[in-house]
Write an enzyme that holds these catalytic residues in place. Structure first.
Site, PDB file in Angstrom:
ATOM      1  CB  SER A 150     128.954  10.225 -26.547  1.00  0.00           C
ATOM      2  OG  SER A 150     129.720   9.933 -25.429  1.00  0.00           O
ATOM      3  CG  HIS A 151     133.246  11.152 -26.796  1.00  0.00           C
ATOM      4  ND1 HIS A 151     132.384  10.079 -26.854  1.00  0.00           N
ATOM      5  CD2 HIS A 151     134.183  10.924 -27.731  1.00  0.00           C
ATOM      6  CE1 HIS A 151     132.795   9.230 -27.773  1.00  0.00           C
ATOM      7  NE2 HIS A 151     133.892   9.716 -28.328  1.00  0.00           N
ATOM      8  CG  ASP A 206     127.916   7.977 -21.324  1.00  0.00           C
ATOM      9  OD1 ASP A 206     128.728   8.887 -21.592  1.00  0.00           O
ATOM     10  OD2 ASP A 206     127.423   7.221 -22.192  1.00  0.00           O
ATOM     11  NE  ARG A 207     132.992   8.352 -23.797  1.00  0.00           N
ATOM     12  CZ  ARG A 207     133.868   8.078 -24.743  1.00  0.00           C
ATOM     13  NH1 ARG A 207     135.067   8.613 -24.702  1.00  0.00           N
ATOM     14  NH2 ARG A 207     133.538   7.296 -25.746  1.00  0.00           N
ATOM     15  CG  ASP A 254     130.490  11.857 -21.806  1.00  0.00           C
ATOM     16  OD1 ASP A 254     129.805  11.873 -20.776  1.00  0.00           O
ATOM     17  OD2 ASP A 254     130.286  11.061 -22.746  1.00  0.00           O
ATOM     18  CE  LYS A 300     130.621   5.464 -21.722  1.00  0.00           C
ATOM     19  NZ  LYS A 300     129.995   4.817 -22.867  1.00  0.00           N
ATOM     20  CG  ASP A 332     126.269  10.876 -23.271  1.00  0.00           C
ATOM     21  OD1 ASP A 332     127.482  11.064 -23.116  1.00  0.00           O
ATOM     22  OD2 ASP A 332     125.801   9.764 -23.577  1.00  0.00           O
TER      23      ASP A 332
HETATM   24  C1  G16 Z   1     130.611   4.491 -26.594  1.00  0.00           C
HETATM   25  C2  G16 Z   1     130.248   3.178 -25.986  1.00  0.00           C
HETATM   26  C3  G16 Z   1     131.382   2.683 -25.158  1.00  0.00           C
HETATM   27  C4  G16 Z   1     132.652   2.620 -25.968  1.00  0.00           C
HETATM   28  C5  G16 Z   1     132.924   3.975 -26.565  1.00  0.00           C
HETATM   29  C6  G16 Z   1     134.107   4.012 -27.504  1.00  0.00           C
HETATM   30  O1  G16 Z   1     130.775   5.433 -25.596  1.00  0.00           O
HETATM   31  O2  G16 Z   1     129.104   3.309 -25.178  1.00  0.00           O
HETATM   32  O3  G16 Z   1     131.036   1.443 -24.668  1.00  0.00           O
HETATM   33  O4  G16 Z   1     133.720   2.224 -25.176  1.00  0.00           O
HETATM   34  O5  G16 Z   1     131.803   4.389 -27.304  1.00  0.00           O
HETATM   35  O6  G16 Z   1     133.808   3.315 -28.627  1.00  0.00           O
HETATM   36  P1  G16 Z   1     134.723   3.376 -29.905  1.00  0.00           P
HETATM   37  O7  G16 Z   1     136.092   2.951 -29.444  1.00  0.00           O
HETATM   38  O8  G16 Z   1     134.069   2.397 -30.812  1.00  0.00           O
HETATM   39  O9  G16 Z   1     134.748   4.797 -30.418  1.00  0.00           O
HETATM   40  P2  G16 Z   1     130.052   6.824 -25.675  1.00  0.00           P
HETATM   41  O10 G16 Z   1     130.451   7.524 -24.428  1.00  0.00           O
HETATM   42  O11 G16 Z   1     130.605   7.448 -26.942  1.00  0.00           O
HETATM   43  O12 G16 Z   1     128.600   6.499 -25.773  1.00  0.00           O
END
Ligand code: G16
Length: 544
Positions: A113-114, A282-283, A278, A377, A280
């Site tokens: 992800s990010h 989704d954000r 981000d 998302k 991937d």
């Molecule tokens: C993932 C989850 C999200 C979550 C985020 C932050 O996002 O898919 O639902 O809100 O992590 O999670 P945490 O607060 O546990 O770090 P992504 O974009 O990283 O896949």
């Protein structure tokens, strides 16, 4: 083609977190590490023989190598067909779209992800189920259980598949289709949004946009949809070339990491609308000239105005938000007379609500918004929704946000992250808070009266599954809240997240600086959790 069983032994710690398994590349590169986890996924599933698997990732370092391993293991384990994105690319929402459209059994999405990418940075791998969404906890727990007892994995001996061109081929008995990673997703966006209206807005001459793809996976999607299909000026998409290390940047769309976008939009002649996504895809982050839209407000505003988009013209069945997300969406749900669901952090918790048509739009404070169109998302979806709303309302981003606050009141909101904290200290802080929860109700903290304090637990209204220890919430009698939880996506030490929110109904008080508006509550949170004493930190690492 020779299919082999290879003996192996378990690795400790292959436990999926908030969103799949995320570790340093060096951890993933250990011999058999990827193979063990992929075989454990397959071992946890039933009935996939002859079925379709979707595979793709955000293009970060190690993506291509892992895809080749997955293809060979899928063939050896009896999948009938794999759809893989050209170049190994599929944004997370596009992977969800492809799984649904092609009625696949499931998919494997490669992304951290990010989190930054590169040889010394992060990698990730997660399994998505038939509805296109992240595997729910009962599946991730079964996968984890298999990782702890795995003794062999299956793989075919074969040359690597050419991922660089769209074509169909075979790997033993399994069909492999290297697909255009954008086509299905772009077609879905065209069904949901009024492309003519957005095209008109972008052609009007008085409007301009800047989309920061942060050298991550969304670049090609944004260029195709925003520039080619909708006519945004060439160059509207910046950092549009996906790079294995995201150009050394941190592909997290917030005010800190998307600083070039923030600078551009801050100029007097800068773009009227700005957005970023981000690693991937989704954000999302949404901005207008002079206005940053918090993700919580973005969810509420999208929910209030979604009927402007043809795909949502029939109205919403409900809204869902993660627990730490502000209560702004709840006020919209009240006004629309529809339910608002409060789930634990993690997109996987929205899947059942969407499948049961109990919710139509969902969102999280962590820059995530989406709807029932896929089960992830979706960053570009949010951007297109905003453009559709702007085109329909003929107002600026700032006017829409202010108008929303006038109607519903403003939820001042901020998140403070303390990254890389010692894990034991962070766990100790949470234990301390959990122990306090039973004692706080009715007490006054810094002049605020505690209405409730608990450790959030969620019972899924569809399947009755229960998730406990999802974060400590302290609610005050004026509707303000402070929330504490530990991140489930970090790869080093622990990240403590503090979420602070205050409701302000009076429009005359809607122009305070956010940190000032929340200063009392931030101090109360610091004292109550003993943040300084327990973490040794004077200040958060990131404030959003
Ligand atoms: C993932 C989850 C999200 C979550 C985020 C932050 O996002 O898919 O639902 O809100 O992590 O999670 P945490 O607060 O546990 O770090 P992504 O974009 O990283 O896949």
């Amino acid at each position: 083609m020779n299919s082999r069983c290879v003996e192996t032994t378990p690795f400790a710690g292959q436990k999926p977190g908030t969103s799949g398994l995320r570790k340093k590349v060096s951890v993933f590169k250990q011999p058999n590490y990827v193979e063990n986890f992929v075989q454990s996924i397959f071992n946890a599933l039933e009935g996939y023989g002859g079925q379709t698997l979707v595979v793709g990732g955000d293009g970060r370092y190690f993506n291509r190598e892992v895809i080749q391993i997955i293809l060979k293991m899928a063939a050896a384990n009896g999948f009938g067909r794999v759809l893989v994105g050209q170049g190994g690319i599929l944004s997370t929402p596009a992977a969800s779209c492809v799984i649904r459209k092609h009625k696949a059994f499931g998919g494997i999405v490669l992304s951290a992800s990010h989190n930054p990418g590169g040889p010394s940075e992060d990698f990730g791998l997660k399994y998505n189920i038939t509805n296109g969404g992240p595997a729910p906890e009962k599946v991730t727990e079964a996968i984890f259980a298999h990782t702890q007892k795995i003794s062999e994995y299956r793989i075919v001996d074969a040359a690597d598949i050419d991922l660089e061109r769209v074509h169909a081929t075979r790997l033993g008995d399994m069909a492999v289709e290297v697909i255009d990673p954008i086509a299905d997703y772009a077609a879905l966006m065209q069904e949901l949004f009024d492309f003519d209206a957005i095209r008109g807005l972008l052609a009007s001459g008085s409007f301009s946009l800047c989309f920061d793809a942060m050298h991550a996976v969304t670049g090609p999607y944004a260029r195709k949809i925003l520039e080619d299909m909708l006519g945004a000026a060439g160059g509207s998409v910046i950092h549009g070339e996906p790079l294995e290390d995201f150009g050394g940047g941190h592909p997290d769309p917030n005010l800190v990491h998307a600083h070039e976008l923030v600078e551009r939009i801050g100029k007097p002649d800068g773009p009227l609308f700005g957005a970023a996504s981000d690693g991937d895809g989704d954000r999302n982050m949404i901005m207008g000239r002079g206005r940053f839209v918090t993700p919580s407000d973005s969810l509420a505003i999208i929910a209030a105005n979604a009927t402007a988009a043809p795909g949502y013209a029939g109205g919403l069945s409900g809204i869902a938000r993660s627990m730490p997300t502000s209560l702004a969406a709840d006020r919209v749900a009240d006004a629309l007379n529809i339910p608002c669901f409060e789930t634990p952090t993690g997109w996987k918790f929205f899947g059942n609500l969407l499948d049961a048509e109990m919710a139509t739009v969902c969102g999280e404070e962590s820059f995530g918004t989406g709807s029932n169109h896929v089960r992830e998302k979706d960053g570009l979806w949010a951007v297109l929704m905003w453009l559709n709303i702007l085109a329909a309302k003929k107002m600026t981003v700032d006017e829409i946000v202010r108008g929303h606050w006038q109607t519903y009141g403003r939820n001042y909101y901020s998140r403070h992250d303390y990254e890389g904290v010692d894990s034991a200290a962070a766990e100790g802080l949470m234990d301390h808070l959990r122990a306090l929860t039973g004692t706080l109700e009715g007490k006054s903290l810094g002049g605020y009266t505690v209405a409730f304090a608990d450790d959030f637990a969620y019972t899924d209204p569809v399947d009755g599954s229960v998730s406990t220890k999802q974060g400590v919430r302290i609610g005050f009698s004026d509707g303000s809240r402070i929330v504490f939880r530990l991140s489930g996506t970090g790869t080093e030490g622990a990240t403590l997240r503090l979420y602070v929110e205050r409701y302000e109904p009076d429009p005359a008080r809607h122009d305070l600086e956010t940190q000032e508006a929340l200063a009392d509550l931030i101090a109360i949170a610091g004292d109550t959790a003993e943040i300084r004493a327990r973490t040794g930190r004077d200040a958060p690492t990131v404030i959003t």
